[in-house]
Design an enzyme around this catalytic site. Structure first.
Site, mmCIF file in Angstrom:
data_model
loop_
_atom_site.group_PDB
_atom_site.id
_atom_site.type_symbol
_atom_site.label_atom_id
_atom_site.label_comp_id
_atom_site.label_asym_id
_atom_site.label_seq_id
_atom_site.Cartn_x
_atom_site.Cartn_y
_atom_site.Cartn_z
ATOM 1 N N SER A 117 0.825 -1.220 0.000
ATOM 2 C CA SER A 117 0.000 0.000 0.000
ATOM 3 C C SER A 117 0.849 1.255 0.000
ATOM 4 C CB SER A 117 -0.854 -0.013 1.270
ATOM 5 O OG SER A 117 -1.361 1.274 1.529
ATOM 6 N N GLU A 119 0.384 3.558 1.796
ATOM 7 C CA GLU A 119 0.499 3.980 3.196
ATOM 8 C C GLU A 119 1.879 3.682 3.776
ATOM 9 O OE1 GLU A 119 -1.631 5.666 5.313
ATOM 10 O OE2 GLU A 119 -2.912 6.012 3.579
ATOM 11 N N TYR A 140 -1.989 0.786 10.101
ATOM 12 C CA TYR A 140 -2.166 0.069 8.835
ATOM 13 C C TYR A 140 -0.896 0.158 7.988
ATOM 14 C CZ TYR A 140 -3.810 -0.996 4.137
ATOM 15 O OH TYR A 140 -3.936 -1.530 2.885
#
Ligand code: GDP
Length: 314
Positions: A117, A119, A140
């Protein structure tokens, strides 16, 4: 016939991926959580196990010996990861270790792709690419960073393992806990007179939003490369939540969105990366990958689908 094993087969990406693989004639097996009532794409052989049960995961890999292993399962929401950081590490970080160890020990021919991701880059300036430092700012993102480093560690030991570093990717199958689908469902319901307003968080937050089936194609391509590697997958275009709202309400036939949108602090994030935009040049060069659906079309497709859902149900 090649055999593929997908963890997270009932999710947005798992559904599109299973469809694409089945259409190619691949035998598709999928992991679903015990007792799940989610719809599985017809033609997929279902295996039930908790993603945190590393013994069960390893047993499945040893039995199936898949040619392609797509690891998509896990807690997938940044917002929810602040509510349950421990669960996020258990569900999103640790299973990558179990799968990689199983491949190394029991199924060396398996090629694994891990859905990573944007992220993992935290608040790095845009655009990000495969050389951008990994510096997550959410549980996350931290759990996804663990998975990313596990993949590169096992790759060094000879496992065909890759991470697809996916930027936000949306579709009519996106769950409503994500802002895009929350907006398109609300715009459709407001257009049909079923509700008056929608409550959102930070309208100035921005994301690089793409069309989910394109991201699934990137993962299929990564698995089939002669050499494994990591690829950033995104459109490179940043849009704000406000841009999404404007486009969605317009697509639903509502010109003035403002009376229908309320903001509330409870939907704001403690830290919100503002500059996630992909530089996907490596994916373009190595995988021949490019997004096929632009932002306005993406929003329109989601709104059209939500309007049709309402119209079919009356
Ligand atoms: P993710 O956080 O990138 O996994 O995806 P989301 O769709 O949950 O959130 C995207 C952005 O929308 C974030 O910057 C949120 O702060 C922002 N946002 C604004 N309002 C909302 C809301 O009502 N719900 C969600 N989920 N996000 C919101």
């Amino acid at each position: 016939m090649p055999l593929a094993f997908i963890t997270g087969v009932t999710g947005q990406d798992g559904t599109y991926l299973a469809r694409a693989l089945l259409a190619e004639g691949v035998e598709v097996h999928g992991l679903v959580r015990p007792g799940s009532v989610a719809i599985v794409e017809p033609g997929v052989t279902v295996h039930e196990a908790d993603i945190r049960d590393s013994g069960a995961l390893q047993g499945l890999v040893a039995d199936l010996k898949p040619d392609e292993l797509y690891h998509l399962a896990g807690q997938s929401s940044v917002g929810a990861s602040w509510e349950d950081p421990v669960g996020t590490v258990e569900q999103t970080g640790a299973p990558v270790a179990a799968l990689l160890q199983a491949v190394e020990r029991h199924s060396r021919q398996t090629r694994l792709v891990n859905a990573s991701s944007a992220e993992i880059f935290g608040v790095a300036p845009a655009p990000q690419n495969e050389s951008t430092p990994i510096a997550p700012v959410s549980p996350y993102g931290a759990a996804k960073a663990l998975g990313y480093f596990l993949v590169s560690s096992f790759r060094e030991r000879g496992v065909h393992a890759s991470s697809a570093i996916l930027y936000n990717h949306e579709s009519p199958l996106r769950p409503e806990r994500f802002v895009t689908r929350k907006i398109t469902v609300a715009a459709a319901r407001i257009a049909r007179g079923l509700q008056e307003t929608v409550t959102l968080g930070n309208l100035d937050a921005s994301r690089d939003w793409g069309w989910a089936p394109d991201y699934v194609d990137a993962m299929r391509s990564a698995v089939r490369q002669p050499t494994p590697g990591d690829h950033v997958i995104g459109t490179g275009e940043l849009h704000t939540v406000r841009d999404f709202v404007v486009a969605a309400f317009a697509a639903a036939g509502i010109d003035d969105w403002q009376p229908h949108v309320v903001t509330d602090d409870t939907f704001f994030r403690p830290v919100d990366p503002a500059t996630q935009a992909a530089d996907a040049s490596r994916a373009r060069d190595r995988l021949g990958w490019a997004p096929t659906i632009a932002f306005p079309e993406l929003v329109e497709r989601m709104v059209r689908s939500d309007l049709a859902r309402i119209d079919e149900s009356v």
